[in-house]
Design a protein around this motif. Structure first.
Motif, PDB file in Angstrom:
ATOM      1  N   ALA A 115       0.843  -1.190   0.000  1.00 52.87           N
ATOM      2  CA  ALA A 115       0.000   0.000   0.000  1.00 52.87           C
ATOM      3  C   ALA A 115       0.879   1.242   0.000  1.00 52.87           C
ATOM      4  O   ALA A 115       1.968   1.245   0.546  1.00 52.87           O
ATOM      5  CB  ALA A 115      -0.898   0.004   1.230  1.00 52.87           C
ATOM      6  N   GLN A 116       0.372   2.272  -0.643  1.00 50.74           N
ATOM      7  CA  GLN A 116       1.155   3.494  -0.723  1.00 50.74           C
ATOM      8  C   GLN A 116       0.803   4.426   0.432  1.00 50.74           C
ATOM      9  O   GLN A 116      -0.323   4.435   0.916  1.00 50.74           O
ATOM     10  CB  GLN A 116       0.919   4.189  -2.058  1.00 50.74           C
ATOM     11  N   LYS A 117       1.813   5.207   0.838  1.00 49.00           N
ATOM     12  CA  LYS A 117       1.618   6.097   1.980  1.00 49.00           C
ATOM     13  C   LYS A 117       2.511   7.314   1.818  1.00 49.00           C
ATOM     14  O   LYS A 117       3.628   7.213   1.304  1.00 49.00           O
ATOM     15  CB  LYS A 117       1.987   5.363   3.275  1.00 49.00           C
ATOM     16  N   VAL A 118       2.020   8.460   2.244  1.00 49.69           N
ATOM     17  CA  VAL A 118       2.779   9.705   2.193  1.00 49.69           C
ATOM     18  C   VAL A 118       2.752  10.333   3.577  1.00 49.69           C
ATOM     19  O   VAL A 118       1.681  10.494   4.161  1.00 49.69           O
ATOM     20  CB  VAL A 118       2.185  10.681   1.156  1.00 49.69           C
ATOM     21  N   THR A 119       3.931  10.685   4.072  1.00 46.93           N
ATOM     22  CA  THR A 119       4.023  11.281   5.398  1.00 46.93           C
ATOM     23  C   THR A 119       4.628  12.677   5.303  1.00 46.93           C
ATOM     24  O   THR A 119       5.723  12.853   4.758  1.00 46.93           O
ATOM     25  CB  THR A 119       4.889  10.416   6.325  1.00 46.93           C
ATOM     26  N   GLN A 120       3.900  13.640   5.825  1.00 45.62           N
ATOM     27  CA  GLN A 120       4.407  15.002   5.960  1.00 45.62           C
ATOM     28  C   GLN A 120       4.458  15.275   7.456  1.00 45.62           C
ATOM     29  O   GLN A 120       3.456  15.581   8.080  1.00 45.62           O
ATOM     30  CB  GLN A 120       3.497  15.995   5.240  1.00 45.62           C
ATOM     31  N   ALA A 121       5.625  15.123   8.022  1.00 40.37           N
ATOM     32  CA  ALA A 121       5.771  15.157   9.474  1.00 40.37           C
ATOM     33  C   ALA A 121       5.548  16.556  10.046  1.00 40.37           C
ATOM     34  O   ALA A 121       5.135  16.710  11.195  1.00 40.37           O
ATOM     35  CB  ALA A 121       7.138  14.646   9.876  1.00 40.37           C
ATOM     36  N   GLN A 122       5.796  17.573   9.262  1.00 41.63           N
ATOM     37  CA  GLN A 122       5.627  18.951   9.739  1.00 41.63           C
ATOM     38  C   GLN A 122       4.169  19.356   9.574  1.00 41.63           C
ATOM     39  O   GLN A 122       3.683  19.498   8.464  1.00 41.63           O
ATOM     40  CB  GLN A 122       6.513  19.902   8.940  1.00 41.63           C
ATOM     41  N   THR A 123       3.495  19.566  10.680  1.00 39.70           N
ATOM     42  CA  THR A 123       2.095  19.985  10.614  1.00 39.70           C
ATOM     43  C   THR A 123       1.998  21.472  10.278  1.00 39.70           C
ATOM     44  O   THR A 123       1.187  21.874   9.439  1.00 39.70           O
ATOM     45  CB  THR A 123       1.395  19.708  11.942  1.00 39.70           C
ATOM     46  N   GLU A 124       2.813  22.273  10.968  1.00 41.67           N
ATOM     47  CA  GLU A 124       2.799  23.713  10.754  1.00 41.67           C
ATOM     48  C   GLU A 124       4.216  24.256  10.789  1.00 41.67           C
ATOM     49  O   GLU A 124       5.048  23.795  11.576  1.00 41.67           O
ATOM     50  CB  GLU A 124       1.992  24.425  11.857  1.00 41.67           C
ATOM     51  N   ILE A 125       4.470  25.232   9.918  1.00 37.46           N
ATOM     52  CA  ILE A 125       5.750  25.934   9.932  1.00 37.46           C
ATOM     53  C   ILE A 125       5.455  27.424   9.835  1.00 37.46           C
ATOM     54  O   ILE A 125       4.611  27.841   9.035  1.00 37.46           O
ATOM     55  CB  ILE A 125       6.637  25.519   8.734  1.00 37.46           C
ATOM     56  N   SER A 126       6.177  28.193  10.644  1.00 32.31           N
ATOM     57  CA  SER A 126       6.026  29.639  10.591  1.00 32.31           C
ATOM     58  C   SER A 126       7.397  30.266  10.356  1.00 32.31           C
ATOM     59  O   SER A 126       8.352  29.938  11.061  1.00 32.31           O
ATOM     60  CB  SER A 126       5.405  30.146  11.895  1.00 32.31           C
ATOM     61  N   VAL A 127       7.491  31.136   9.377  1.00 38.83           N
ATOM     62  CA  VAL A 127       8.751  31.804   9.062  1.00 38.83           C
ATOM     63  C   VAL A 127       8.487  33.288   8.862  1.00 38.83           C
ATOM     64  O   VAL A 127       7.334  33.721   8.706  1.00 38.83           O
ATOM     65  CB  VAL A 127       9.429  31.219   7.803  1.00 38.83           C
ATOM     66  N   VAL A 128       9.574  34.020   8.839  1.00 35.83           N
ATOM     67  CA  VAL A 128       9.500  35.449   8.550  1.00 35.83           C
ATOM     68  C   VAL A 128       9.855  35.630   7.078  1.00 35.83           C
ATOM     69  O   VAL A 128      10.706  34.921   6.534  1.00 35.83           O
ATOM     70  CB  VAL A 128      10.451  36.254   9.447  1.00 35.83           C
ATOM     71  N   GLU A 129       9.202  36.584   6.461  1.00 32.42           N
ATOM     72  CA  GLU A 129       9.440  36.848   5.041  1.00 32.42           C
ATOM     73  C   GLU A 129      10.929  36.904   4.738  1.00 32.42           C
ATOM     74  O   GLU A 129      11.723  37.422   5.529  1.00 32.42           O
ATOM     75  CB  GLU A 129       8.767  38.165   4.657  1.00 32.42           C
ATOM     76  N   LYS A 130      11.281  36.354   3.582  1.00 32.86           N
ATOM     77  CA  LYS A 130      12.635  36.286   3.029  1.00 32.86           C
ATOM     78  C   LYS A 130      13.456  35.118   3.571  1.00 32.86           C
ATOM     79  O   LYS A 130      14.548  34.864   3.074  1.00 32.86           O
ATOM     80  CB  LYS A 130      13.404  37.602   3.226  1.00 32.86           C
ATOM     81  N   GLU A 131      12.929  34.423   4.562  1.00 29.22           N
ATOM     82  CA  GLU A 131      13.611  33.219   5.018  1.00 29.22           C
ATOM     83  C   GLU A 131      13.404  32.101   4.011  1.00 29.22           C
ATOM     84  O   GLU A 131      12.390  32.056   3.300  1.00 29.22           O
ATOM     85  CB  GLU A 131      13.058  32.755   6.374  1.00 29.22           C
ATOM     86  N   ASP A 132      14.345  31.157   3.954  1.00 27.10           N
ATOM     87  CA  ASP A 132      14.168  29.937   3.171  1.00 27.10           C
ATOM     88  C   ASP A 132      13.461  28.903   4.056  1.00 27.10           C
ATOM     89  O   ASP A 132      13.672  28.865   5.274  1.00 27.10           O
ATOM     90  CB  ASP A 132      15.518  29.374   2.725  1.00 27.10           C
ATOM     91  N   VAL A 133      12.638  28.079   3.425  1.00 29.76           N
ATOM     92  CA  VAL A 133      11.917  27.067   4.199  1.00 29.76           C
ATOM     93  C   VAL A 133      11.828  25.785   3.380  1.00 29.76           C
ATOM     94  O   VAL A 133      11.642  25.824   2.159  1.00 29.76           O
ATOM     95  CB  VAL A 133      10.509  27.575   4.595  1.00 29.76           C
ATOM     96  N   THR A 134      11.999  24.642   4.050  1.00 38.96           N
ATOM     97  CA  THR A 134      11.905  23.346   3.387  1.00 38.96           C
ATOM     98  C   THR A 134      10.769  22.541   3.993  1.00 38.96           C
ATOM     99  O   THR A 134      10.686  22.388   5.223  1.00 38.96           O
ATOM    100  CB  THR A 134      13.220  22.561   3.519  1.00 38.96           C
ATOM    101  N   LEU A 135       9.918  22.022   3.112  1.00 35.26           N
ATOM    102  CA  LEU A 135       8.799  21.174   3.518  1.00 35.26           C
ATOM    103  C   LEU A 135       9.163  19.722   3.197  1.00 35.26           C
ATOM    104  O   LEU A 135       9.543  19.408   2.070  1.00 35.26           O
ATOM    105  CB  LEU A 135       7.524  21.578   2.761  1.00 35.26           C
ATOM    106  N   ASP A 136       9.040  18.863   4.186  1.00 36.12           N
ATOM    107  CA  ASP A 136       9.475  17.485   4.034  1.00 36.12           C
ATOM    108  C   ASP A 136       8.337  16.581   3.565  1.00 36.12           C
ATOM    109  O   ASP A 136       7.182  16.770   3.940  1.00 36.12           O
ATOM    110  CB  ASP A 136      10.017  16.943   5.366  1.00 36.12           C
ATOM    111  N   CYS A 137       8.709  15.581   2.774  1.00 33.79           N
ATOM    112  CA  CYS A 137       7.756  14.579   2.314  1.00 33.79           C
ATOM    113  C   CYS A 137       8.475  13.244   2.219  1.00 33.79           C
ATOM    114  O   CYS A 137       9.510  13.134   1.550  1.00 33.79           O
ATOM    115  CB  CYS A 137       7.177  14.966   0.957  1.00 33.79           C
ATOM    116  N   VAL A 138       7.943  12.246   2.891  1.00 32.48           N
ATOM    117  CA  VAL A 138       8.477  10.888   2.823  1.00 32.48           C
ATOM    118  C   VAL A 138       7.369   9.978   2.322  1.00 32.48           C
ATOM    119  O   VAL A 138       6.222  10.088   2.749  1.00 32.48           O
ATOM    120  CB  VAL A 138       8.971  10.429   4.215  1.00 32.48           C
ATOM    121  N   TYR A 139       7.706   9.088   1.407  1.00 32.87           N
ATOM    122  CA  TYR A 139       6.674   8.244   0.810  1.00 32.87           C
ATOM    123  C   TYR A 139       7.035   6.771   0.945  1.00 32.87           C
ATOM    124  O   TYR A 139       8.194   6.407   1.155  1.00 32.87           O
ATOM    125  CB  TYR A 139       6.473   8.618  -0.660  1.00 32.87           C
ATOM    126  N   GLU A 140       6.011   5.935   0.808  1.00 35.66           N
ATOM    127  CA  GLU A 140       6.190   4.485   0.803  1.00 35.66           C
ATOM    128  C   GLU A 140       5.419   3.906  -0.375  1.00 35.66           C
ATOM    129  O   GLU A 140       4.248   4.241  -0.570  1.00 35.66           O
ATOM    130  CB  GLU A 140       5.653   3.853   2.095  1.00 35.66           C
TER     131      GLU A 140
END
Lengths: 117, 115
Positions: A1-26
């Motif tokens: 069975a396929q599965k997708v996990t996004q462990a980060q529920t919420e992220i807050s940054v200040v404008e101009k910051e770089d941000v990475t959203l994680d995704c792990v799949y099965e």
């Protein structure tokens, strides 16, 4: 069975910051497709990118970039120099490329990104 | 129209009533999908059509849910005897063909609230 996990529920940054959203799949398939969708506050789902399992090249589109690593089953999304308009829920999704259910998108739970001015 | 459209955008109904949700896909798109999205979750697959044929309805929660696409274009998702747990965003998507690599274009969704 396929599965997708996004462990980060919420992220807050200040404008101009770089941000990475994680995704792990099965998945058990050797052929599959990965997607990122954006859901802004208005509620629609907007397609951002599609990658297939045979193409591990990273992709850059303006301030957006994607890092696909099969070795770690990850497909991470980076926004460089974030802007307030990037505030949204971002979903990672997977579709298997063979077998009987290759039309079905399996989504992660999403990551709420808030970019503060 | 240019994109997938859904109607109504918002539906409030009382428990026990039947509701019909409509989806108008992008012209020429063979495949049509229904998903349900609970608050704070990603969309979950319900059912899908190629042309007028319903190919998979394994995601429909129970027999109160049904869908049709009689002429291979507009689709209707019907929920009979609604219950409060049916409250969610119902999303429709369409794609040119059914293969996995085809991008699914999503409509704006119908927000269903069952009182």
């Amino acid at each position: 069975a396929q599965k997708v996990t996004q462990a980060q529920t919420e992220i807050s940054v200040v404008e101009k910051e770089d941000v990475t959203l994680d995704c792990v799949y099965e998945t058990r398939d050797t052929t599959y497709y990965l997607f990122w969708y954006k859901q802004p506050p208005s509620g629609e789902l907007v397609f951002l990118i599609r990658r297939n399992s045979f193409d591990e090249q990273n992709e850059i589109s303006g301030r957006y970039s994607w890092n696909f690593q099969k070795s770690t089953s990850s497909f991470n999304f980076t926004i460089t120099a974030s802007q307030v308009v990037d505030s949204a829920v971002y979903f990672c999704a997977l579709s298997e490329g063979s077998g009987g259910s290759n039309y079905k998108l399996t989504f992660g739970k999403g990551t709420l990104l808030t970019v503060n001015p | 129209g240019a994109g997938v459209s859904q109607s109504p955008r918002y539906k409030v109904t009382k428990r026990g009533q039947d509701v019909a949700l409509r989806c108008d896909p992008i012209s020429g798109h063979v495949s049509l999908y229904w998903y349900r999205q609970a608050l704070g979750q990603g969309p979950e697959f319900l059912t899908y059509f190629n042309y007028e044929a319903q190919q998979d309805k394994s995601g429909l929660p129970n027999d109160r849910f049904s869908a049709e696409r009689p002429e291979g274009s507009i689709s209707t998702l019907t929920i009979q005897r609604t219950e409060q747990r049916d409250s969610a965003m119902y999303r429709c998507a369409s794609s040119l063909e059914w293969q996995a690599y085809n991008e699914q274009f999503f409509g704006p969704g119908t927000r269903l609230t069952v009182l």
